[in-house]
Design an enzyme around this catalytic site. Structure first.
Site, PDB file in Angstrom:
ATOM      1  N   GLY A  63       1.081  -1.197   0.037  1.00 20.05           N
ATOM      2  CA  GLY A  63      -0.162   0.061  -0.051  1.00 20.05           C
ATOM      3  C   GLY A  63       0.804   1.276   0.052  1.00 20.05           C
ATOM      4  O   GLY A  63       2.124   1.141   0.480  1.00 20.05           O
ATOM      5  N   CYS A  90       4.927  -6.341   1.911  1.00 22.70           N
ATOM      6  CA  CYS A  90       5.307  -5.026   1.947  1.00 22.70           C
ATOM      7  C   CYS A  90       4.520  -4.285   3.152  1.00 22.70           C
ATOM      8  O   CYS A  90       4.579  -4.463   4.305  1.00 22.70           O
ATOM      9  CB  CYS A  90       5.222  -4.430   0.632  1.00 22.70           C
ATOM     10  SG  CYS A  90       6.072  -2.629   0.555  1.00 22.70           S
ATOM     11  N   TYR A  91       3.593  -3.320   2.821  1.00 23.16           N
ATOM     12  CA  TYR A  91       2.724  -2.671   3.767  1.00 23.16           C
ATOM     13  C   TYR A  91       2.070  -3.566   4.727  1.00 23.16           C
ATOM     14  O   TYR A  91       1.954  -3.504   5.788  1.00 23.16           O
ATOM     15  CB  TYR A  91       1.548  -1.822   3.211  1.00 23.16           C
ATOM     16  CG  TYR A  91       0.587  -0.942   3.990  1.00 23.16           C
ATOM     17  CD1 TYR A  91       0.986   0.071   4.565  1.00 23.16           C
ATOM     18  CD2 TYR A  91      -0.255  -1.774   4.402  1.00 23.16           C
ATOM     19  CE1 TYR A  91       0.150   0.776   5.410  1.00 23.16           C
ATOM     20  CE2 TYR A  91      -1.341  -1.011   5.234  1.00 23.16           C
ATOM     21  CZ  TYR A  91      -0.931   0.021   5.732  1.00 23.16           C
ATOM     22  OH  TYR A  91      -1.592   0.690   6.530  1.00 23.16           O
ATOM     23  N   HIS A 180       8.628  -7.665  -2.615  1.00 23.57           N
ATOM     24  CA  HIS A 180       7.360  -8.080  -3.593  1.00 23.57           C
ATOM     25  C   HIS A 180       7.733  -9.056  -4.204  1.00 23.57           C
ATOM     26  O   HIS A 180       8.312  -9.210  -5.279  1.00 23.57           O
ATOM     27  CB  HIS A 180       7.193  -6.733  -4.512  1.00 23.57           C
ATOM     28  CG  HIS A 180       6.727  -5.541  -3.863  1.00 23.57           C
ATOM     29  ND1 HIS A 180       5.268  -5.414  -3.601  1.00 23.57           N
ATOM     30  CD2 HIS A 180       7.199  -4.616  -3.214  1.00 23.57           C
ATOM     31  CE1 HIS A 180       4.843  -4.197  -3.312  1.00 23.57           C
ATOM     32  NE2 HIS A 180       6.093  -3.563  -2.498  1.00 23.57           N
ATOM     33  N   GLU A 182       5.661 -10.720  -6.038  1.00 22.82           N
ATOM     34  CA  GLU A 182       4.605 -10.957  -7.063  1.00 22.82           C
ATOM     35  C   GLU A 182       5.279 -10.085  -8.465  1.00 22.82           C
ATOM     36  O   GLU A 182       4.831 -10.346  -9.518  1.00 22.82           O
ATOM     37  CB  GLU A 182       3.225 -10.408  -6.952  1.00 22.82           C
ATOM     38  CG  GLU A 182       3.088  -8.710  -6.904  1.00 22.82           C
ATOM     39  CD  GLU A 182       3.825  -8.034  -5.297  1.00 22.82           C
ATOM     40  OE1 GLU A 182       4.476  -8.767  -4.812  1.00 22.82           O
ATOM     41  OE2 GLU A 182       3.451  -7.044  -5.149  1.00 22.82           O
ATOM     42  N   ASP A 238     -14.527 -10.519 -25.916  1.00 29.02           N
ATOM     43  CA  ASP A 238     -15.256 -10.634 -24.780  1.00 29.02           C
ATOM     44  C   ASP A 238     -16.698 -11.262 -24.918  1.00 29.02           C
ATOM     45  O   ASP A 238     -17.166 -12.218 -24.263  1.00 29.02           O
ATOM     46  CB  ASP A 238     -15.591  -9.477 -23.970  1.00 29.02           C
ATOM     47  CG  ASP A 238     -14.255  -8.950 -23.480  1.00 29.02           C
ATOM     48  OD1 ASP A 238     -12.797  -9.675 -23.965  1.00 29.02           O
ATOM     49  OD2 ASP A 238     -13.927  -7.677 -23.157  1.00 29.02           O
ATOM     50  N   LYS A 377      -8.541 -10.783 -18.642  1.00 22.87           N
ATOM     51  CA  LYS A 377      -8.563 -10.857 -20.180  1.00 22.87           C
ATOM     52  C   LYS A 377      -7.839 -12.092 -20.662  1.00 22.87           C
ATOM     53  O   LYS A 377      -8.230 -12.726 -21.433  1.00 22.87           O
ATOM     54  CB  LYS A 377      -7.975  -9.477 -20.872  1.00 22.87           C
ATOM     55  CG  LYS A 377      -8.148  -9.350 -22.375  1.00 22.87           C
ATOM     56  CD  LYS A 377      -9.481  -8.934 -22.471  1.00 22.87           C
ATOM     57  CE  LYS A 377      -9.510  -8.252 -24.122  1.00 22.87           C
ATOM     58  NZ  LYS A 377     -10.646  -7.531 -24.127  1.00 22.87           N
TER      59      LYS A 377
END
Ligand code: XMP
Length: 521
Positions: A63, A90-91, A180, A182, A238, A377
């Site tokens: 954050g 992290c945060y 992080h 990710e 879509d 997506k």
């Protein structure tokens, strides 16, 4: 609406708690890439709400705030006592240290930003799985640091600026990393996430597209029963995938409506009919409306007036056709998960004006079937491929609802559409032949409302220029003009001038977004 929670099969979802970072979506996607279903939730979620969702685990995102700032987001502390595994990033890691007894988060004045070298001090820590290098690169972005872990926590790694870069409380199943995991700049980050998902939360890597399809098919059947369902097909990925999925579930109860405006790209109208009617065997009402569109667009040059005219005519035609389908109670929409996150609600909605097939009015009385509302997506593309849709549809570039109407500057006429369709087809063919199709966000031609003098053979010409527009982008919010090789541009230019009557000059648009937009109108 279908229930996104029910997408999970063997275990409950992983809840990714959003503390306002741009990383929450990325964390959710990385979890799904590990074949575990994840959902993003607000940090205002209560412990009781968490329990109701029966998650297999919870991940706190990073954050932008300091935990010391007044009004910094927190989580209901009762969440720690639910016995549900927690991973703080992290945060999220600092919040754990701040909320649990004994922990201290300090502003040491030595924040870390970007690539940082980390030392693994406890190689057998659960998140390292005994298999990670002692020295490794991680991505950091913090100014505060955990200086003392909460009671009962063991430190698992550290960096020069973060004495507690990792910590764990194995019995309580609470883990935290300051870095992080990710992002791609943390090479062993995905392994850390996978150890949390598989070893701590006990999730099998079972969330695959075939299971998504099976679950959605069941949900769609339960939702619509024996009623009729309609779907407006635009040719885009879509609505195409949503239609194919609903058709798999309820077969002939689905009728698709394809309004052929005459403003689509070369051969696109035929391809929609070919794919859905002939190949997928879907009941398709093909409305050939080009003449009505050209008549309606006569004399209109203002971009917004054009958009409005095209949108209104679409609605009129769609209402006429859908009114003729007896017992139609449901409308399929290709809403995706990012739209759901952005609108901040996962609850059912009647049709909204930002609808992706032409802005249907709010007073149309259909309930929505939205089988893609839990997917990103790239996941929708995988579902489309699994359902047997061809690559040309699954990997189709974004195309604006008003079609070539907003790529012809000035009045839209059948002649100009024919010219632009052929120039545009050459641009796309050459991009494909150069193997750049998946790197380029959109590549197309624009026909401006000017003409210039040229010479071909010994003849003077007076024709339109074609403007080539090719951009790279992640999400269309910002874009950069694509650095296409000169020989590719030359091939496009010479083919367009030689093969398309009426064009005698080609220009390349070198404007990024901002300040430009991707489309010209
Ligand atoms: P701009 O031109 O605003 O476009 O940079 C951003 C993205 O949106 C697409 N686009 C539209 N899509 N109806 C649509 O469905 C529209 O009126 C429309 N205008 C732009 C554009 O192709 C790009 O991907």
């Amino acid at each position: 609406m279908t229930d996104p929670d029910a997408v999970t099969s063997e275990t409950g979802p992983i809840l990714v708690v959003d503390f306002g970072a741009q990383y929450a979506q990325l964390i959710a996607r990385r979890v799904r890439e590990a074949h575990v279903y994840s959902e993003i939730v607000s940090h205002t979620i209560t412990a009781a709400e968490v329990t109701a969702r029966q998650p297999a685990g919870i991940i706190f995102s990073g954050g932008p705030k300091s935990v010391h700032v007044e009004g910094a987001p927190v989580i209901d502390p009762a969440v720690y006592d639910l016995g549900v595994p927690v991973l703080g990033i992290c945060y999220g890691a600092q919040l754990i240290a701040q909320q649990l007894p004994g922990g201290v988060v300090a502003n040491t004045g030595s924040g870390e930003y970007g690539r940082t070298e980390m030392t693994v001090t406890a190689p057998d820590a659960v998140l390292f799985g005994g298999g990670q290098p002692e020295l490794q690169q991680v991505w950091m972005s913090h100014f505060d640091s955990i200086s003392v872990p909460p009671d009962g926590f063991a430190i698992t790694s550290s960096t020069p600026g973060a004495p507690v870069a990792g910590m764990e409380h194995v019995e309580r199943k609470i883990h935290a990393v300051q870095y992080h995991p990710e992002v791609v700049h943390t090479p062993h980050g995905q392994a850390v996430l996978e150890h949390f998902l598989y070893d701590v939360c006990g999730c099998p890597p079972a969330w695959v597209m075939s299971s998504v399809i099976d679950t959605q098919v069941d949900l769609i059947r339960k939702q619509v029963g024996g009623a009729k369902v309609i779907c407006a097909l635009s040719g885009g990925v879509d609505s195409a995938v949503a239609a194919a999925l609903v058709h798999k579930a309820i077969g002939p109860q689905l009728t698709c409506v394809f309004v052929d405006t005459g403003l689509m790209r070369l051969g696109e109208g035929e391809q929609v009919v070919e794919t859905f009617q002939r190949h997928q065997g879907i009941e398709l009402i093909h409305v050939r409306a080009a003449d009505r569109y050209f008549e309606r667009l006569e004399g209109i040059t203002d971009p917004e007036d054009k958009r409005k005219a095209i949108g209104e005519l679409f609605i009129r035609i769609f209402e006429d056709v859908s009114g003729g389908i007896e017992d139609a109670k449901f409308l399929v929409q290709g809403t995706l998960y990012p739209d759901v996150i952005e609108s901040g609600t996962a609850s059912a909605a009647k049709i909204k004006s930002h609808h992706n097939v032409g802005g249907l009015p709010e007073d149309m009385q259909f309930d929505l079937v939205e089988p893609l509302r839990s997917l990103f997506k790239d996941e929708v593309r995988k579902v489309g491929t699994e359902l047997g849709l061809p690559d040309e549809i699954v990997w189709r570039q974004p195309f604006p609802g008003p079609g070539l109407g907003v790529r012809i500057i000035g009045e839209v006429t059948p002649d100009k559409v024919a010219i632009l369709q052929r120039a545009d087809a050459i641009v796309r063919e050459e991009i494909r032949a150069a193997g750049l199709e998946r790197e380029i966000w959109q590549a197309f031609a624009v026909l401006p409302d000017i003409r210039s003098v040229g010479v071909m053979g010994d003849e003077r010409t007076y024709g339109y220029p074609a403007i080539i527009r090719a951009v790279t982008s992640e999400d269309a919010m910002t874009a950069d003009w694509a650095r296409l090789p000169y020989d590719l541009l030359e091939r496009m230019s010479s083919r367009i001038i030689n093969e398309v009557d009426g064009i005698n000059r080609v220009a390349y648009d070198v404007t990024s977004k901002p300040p430009g937009t991707i489309e010209w109108e």
